[in-house]
Enzyme design. Structure first.
Site, mmCIF file in Angstrom:
data_model
loop_
_atom_site.group_PDB
_atom_site.id
_atom_site.type_symbol
_atom_site.label_atom_id
_atom_site.label_comp_id
_atom_site.label_asym_id
_atom_site.label_seq_id
_atom_site.Cartn_x
_atom_site.Cartn_y
_atom_site.Cartn_z
ATOM 1 N N GLU A 136 87.996 67.924 18.634
ATOM 2 C CA GLU A 136 86.692 67.720 17.993
ATOM 3 C C GLU A 136 85.663 67.506 19.089
ATOM 4 O O GLU A 136 86.006 67.452 20.278
ATOM 5 C CB GLU A 136 86.738 66.513 17.037
ATOM 6 C CG GLU A 136 87.565 66.785 15.792
ATOM 7 C CD GLU A 136 87.646 65.594 14.847
ATOM 8 O OE1 GLU A 136 87.174 64.500 15.201
ATOM 9 O OE2 GLU A 136 88.209 65.764 13.759
ATOM 10 N N HIS A 257 76.223 62.196 11.576
ATOM 11 C CA HIS A 257 77.161 63.310 11.727
ATOM 12 C C HIS A 257 76.374 64.607 11.628
ATOM 13 O O HIS A 257 75.555 64.773 10.723
ATOM 14 C CB HIS A 257 78.233 63.254 10.636
ATOM 15 C CG HIS A 257 79.418 64.115 10.934
ATOM 16 N ND1 HIS A 257 79.362 65.485 10.883
ATOM 17 C CD2 HIS A 257 80.681 63.802 11.307
ATOM 18 C CE1 HIS A 257 80.552 65.984 11.201
ATOM 19 N NE2 HIS A 257 81.377 64.977 11.470
ATOM 20 N N ARG A 310 78.797 64.440 19.456
ATOM 21 C CA ARG A 310 78.125 64.460 18.169
ATOM 22 C C ARG A 310 76.605 64.273 18.246
ATOM 23 O O ARG A 310 75.852 64.920 17.532
ATOM 24 C CB ARG A 310 78.720 63.287 17.386
ATOM 25 C CG ARG A 310 78.755 63.449 15.962
ATOM 26 C CD ARG A 310 79.675 62.428 15.396
ATOM 27 N NE ARG A 310 80.987 62.983 15.181
ATOM 28 C CZ ARG A 310 81.970 62.317 14.600
ATOM 29 N NH1 ARG A 310 81.765 61.064 14.212
ATOM 30 N NH2 ARG A 310 83.128 62.877 14.416
ATOM 31 N N HIS A 371 76.541 58.479 9.352
ATOM 32 C CA HIS A 371 78.000 58.601 9.264
ATOM 33 C C HIS A 371 78.720 57.331 9.694
ATOM 34 O O HIS A 371 79.726 56.947 9.090
ATOM 35 C CB HIS A 371 78.421 59.771 10.143
ATOM 36 C CG HIS A 371 79.885 60.079 10.119
ATOM 37 N ND1 HIS A 371 80.563 60.378 8.949
ATOM 38 C CD2 HIS A 371 80.807 60.144 11.113
ATOM 39 C CE1 HIS A 371 81.835 60.617 9.231
ATOM 40 N NE2 HIS A 371 82.017 60.463 10.524
ATOM 41 N N ARG A 406 79.887 56.978 19.094
ATOM 42 C CA ARG A 406 81.352 57.010 19.003
ATOM 43 C C ARG A 406 81.903 58.416 19.213
ATOM 44 O O ARG A 406 81.381 59.394 18.654
ATOM 45 C CB ARG A 406 81.778 56.509 17.617
ATOM 46 C CG ARG A 406 83.248 56.648 17.344
ATOM 47 C CD ARG A 406 83.624 56.026 16.032
ATOM 48 N NE ARG A 406 83.068 56.689 14.884
ATOM 49 C CZ ARG A 406 83.535 57.813 14.355
ATOM 50 N NH1 ARG A 406 84.568 58.435 14.900
ATOM 51 N NH2 ARG A 406 82.965 58.329 13.279
HETATM 52 C C1 SIN Z 1 84.982 64.467 11.212
HETATM 53 O O1 SIN Z 1 86.030 64.815 10.684
HETATM 54 O O2 SIN Z 1 84.143 65.231 11.677
HETATM 55 C C2 SIN Z 1 84.699 63.019 11.294
HETATM 56 C C3 SIN Z 1 85.597 62.398 12.233
HETATM 57 C C4 SIN Z 1 84.994 61.154 12.733
HETATM 58 O O3 SIN Z 1 84.050 60.636 12.169
HETATM 59 O O4 SIN Z 1 85.452 60.697 13.775
#
Ligand code: SIN
Length: 559
Positions: A136, A257, A310, A371, A406
């Site tokens: 991610e 997010h 992010r 988020h 985060r």
């Molecule tokens: C996501 O699945 O994008 C969220 C994961 C997260 O908030 O760490």
């Protein structure tokens, strides 16, 4: 730095308790942090006679854990190491992480995840039988374990609830809102008042006398009009801790997010998340249909392009929205194909289709939404707050691992790791039973009907883009709302008062931080400023009067 003084309720107006019970330890919250704490405490405390009580505002599975899609990050894959996970965490945190806390997280993380597997959590495996790991934003390695494709949180929650059901020594009270802590003469924990809806004799406001409280009550997403958080995330635990004398830290670092499904200008409350894992599997952001000239605007913005941390992606989306005048951007994941979508992201696929968008054939409209709260109740490496007997873990806490932003999928891990730590120290630190002292804090309550004004003000002025003018406007509105007294004492008013308390502290910290760092984006101060702002804003309250204190500390991503 001039810190404004605000007057807010020193405790919530509530009727005298109509019932009383006792438990040695009360765990507030039932997501990964709360249930891990309860299960580990049950093992660590001497058998017989020491009671652990879990209280939760709705049903056990109603919190944010259930909604987590992407997964849980840990250095579990071949070639990966905690040291590499540490670097990615520190870089995402934009200099504001606590290095010792990050080390605890990444070093204890792999074992903690293995324990979750031993407890019965069914993570996804590849055909060769190895744990399937994905990537991610901000991660330089595949290190995200996932379950049910995109239903990781639901599977973890299921396994934890099953384990709690196998542990009859853990008592559970559902539909129980924690109103305020009861404090002893020494300022430490003596109990907690709850409002319970319809649990037999425990109905209405009651008191649980206890020797320790573990706060695992989750985040504050409902401060904003659009959030990925469920309805229960109203910052109750943070507000209750602040009123009791605990310090809150890093409240201004609220993560937005980048890819939350856009449902139109009038959509409010919890919005559907499109996991970063979708980009991890190859989806990309565009500013229009590629066939009609739309561009992949993340290319050239960051070396990781669509998988940048992010905050970088959220800012790039916002920038492009402003430049093009559109209310959202698009995620293109059509090339993943129907089979892959059905196998890997069944939950997101079904949700998108239920809103009339088929990700197999359509672009998904996305925009940033609130988020995650990177800040919360300041704790040490063992989850201790400043209030004797009060521990905090998970999103309610600020352990220092997230800094200003985060890293993806570090949230479930934080709850897991630090709840295990609390269970290691708490049994040796259990306080003697203490009588609650007379509560001299000034009671107050604002009406529930203010919630919408509050959320719209926070979204407009304290959201992704912040400026001195907007923040001053927001605090003026919040001050005005604080002056409105509730006519009735009810759950809506308690929650809205908690939202107001947290919003006010958050907006004040955001105004004082005249720089852009991580998820805190000041249009009028677009650069990071380590000279003035390497460190943290702490918020404390004494009988309803808040104060913000800046605590300098060296930037941890440049050490
Ligand atoms: C996501 O699945 O994008 C969220 C994961 C997260 O908030 O760490």
């Amino acid at each position: 730095m001039a810190t404004p003084v605000r007057r807010l309720p020193g405790r919530l107006t509530a009727p005298d308790p109509g019932w009383t019970t006792t438990a040695d330890v009360v765990v507030i919250g039932s997501g990964i942090a709360g249930l891990t704490a309860a299960l580990r405490l049950r093992e660590a405390l001497p058998p017989g006679g020491v009671k652990v009580l879990v209280v939760t505002k709705d049903v056990l599975a109603a919190g944010s854990t259930q909604w987590a899609q992407g997964g849980i990050a840990a250095a579990l894959g071949p070639g990966d190491t905690p040291a590499q996970h540490e670097v990615d965490t520190l870089v995402a945190g934009a200099g504001a992480c606590d290095l010792d806390a990050v080390r605890v997280l990444v070093e204890e993380g792999p074992d903690a995840v293995r324990e979750l597997i031993a407890l019965g959590t069914n993570f996804d495996h590849s055909p060769d039988g190895e744990l399937s790991l994905t990537r991610e934003g901000g991660h330089h390695r595949d290190r995200i374990a996932h379950a049910g494709g995109d239903a990781t949180g639901a599977e973890i929650q299921r396994a934890l609830i099953a384990a709690v059901e196998r542990a009859p020594e853990i008592e559970v009270i559902q539909h129980a809102l924690a109103v305020d802590l009861l404090l002893a003469d020494d300022g430490g924990v003596a109990g907690v008042t709850l409002h319970v809806i319809g649990e037999g004799v425990r109905d209405g406001v009651g008191a649980v006398r206890c020797r320790a409280v573990v706060l695992a009550s989750g985040g504050l997403g409902q401060v904003f009009s659009q959030t990925t958080n469920p309805a229960v995330s109203t910052g109750d635990g943070m507000a209750l801790a602040l009123r009791a004398g605990a310090t809150l830290r890093d409240l201004e670092f609220v993560q937005f997010h980048p890819t939350v499904m856009y449902l139109g200008p009038d959509s409010r409350g919890q919005q559907p998340l499109i996991s970063e894992a979708v980009r991890g599997e190859g989806a990309f952001l565009v500013d229009g249909l590629p066939e009609e000239g739309g561009h992949r605007f993340m290319q050239g913005v960051h070396e990781l392009a669509d998988l940048a941390p992010r905050d970088v992606v959220a800012k790039a989306i916002m920038r492009r929205m402003i430049e093009t005048g559109q209310p959202h951007m698009w995620l293109d994941a059509r090339h993943l194909g129907a089979d892959f979508w059905e196998r890997r992201f069944p939950t997101i696929l079904a949700t998108a289709r239920s809103h009339g968008v088929d990700p197999v054939t359509d672009l998904i409209p996305v925009a940033p939404a609130c988020h995650y709260a990177s800040g919360g109740v300041r704790t040490d490496l063992w989850g201790r707050s400043d209030v004797p007997g009060l521990y905090a873990t998970g999103e309610a806490a600020c352990s220092g691992v997230h800094g200003a932003n985060r890293l993806a999928s570090n949230s479930l891990l934080e709850g897991l790791v630090f709840s295990r730590r609390i269970a290691q120290v708490l049994p040796g630190e259990l306080r003697e039973w203490a009588e609650p002292a007379t509560d001299r804090r000034t009671a107050g309550l604002v009406p529930g009907r203010l919630r919408r004004d509050l959320q719209e003000t926070m979204t407009a002025e304290v959201g992704v883009l912040r400026s001195a003018t907007g923040l001053a406007g927001a605090t003026a509105v919040l001050d005005k709302l604080a002056g409105v007294a509730a006519e009735v004492v009810d759950v809506e008013s308690w929650e809205t008062t908690n939202l107001l308390t947290i919003s006010t502290a958050l907006a004040d910290a955001a105004a004082l931080r005249e720089e852009t760092r991580g998820s805190h984006w000041r249009e009028d101060f677009p650069e990071r400023d380590d000279e003035r702002f390497a460190g943290h804003f702490d918020v404390v309250m004494s009988d309803g009067e808040t104060e913000l204190v800046f605590v300098p500390s060296p930037a941890t991503d440049t050490l």
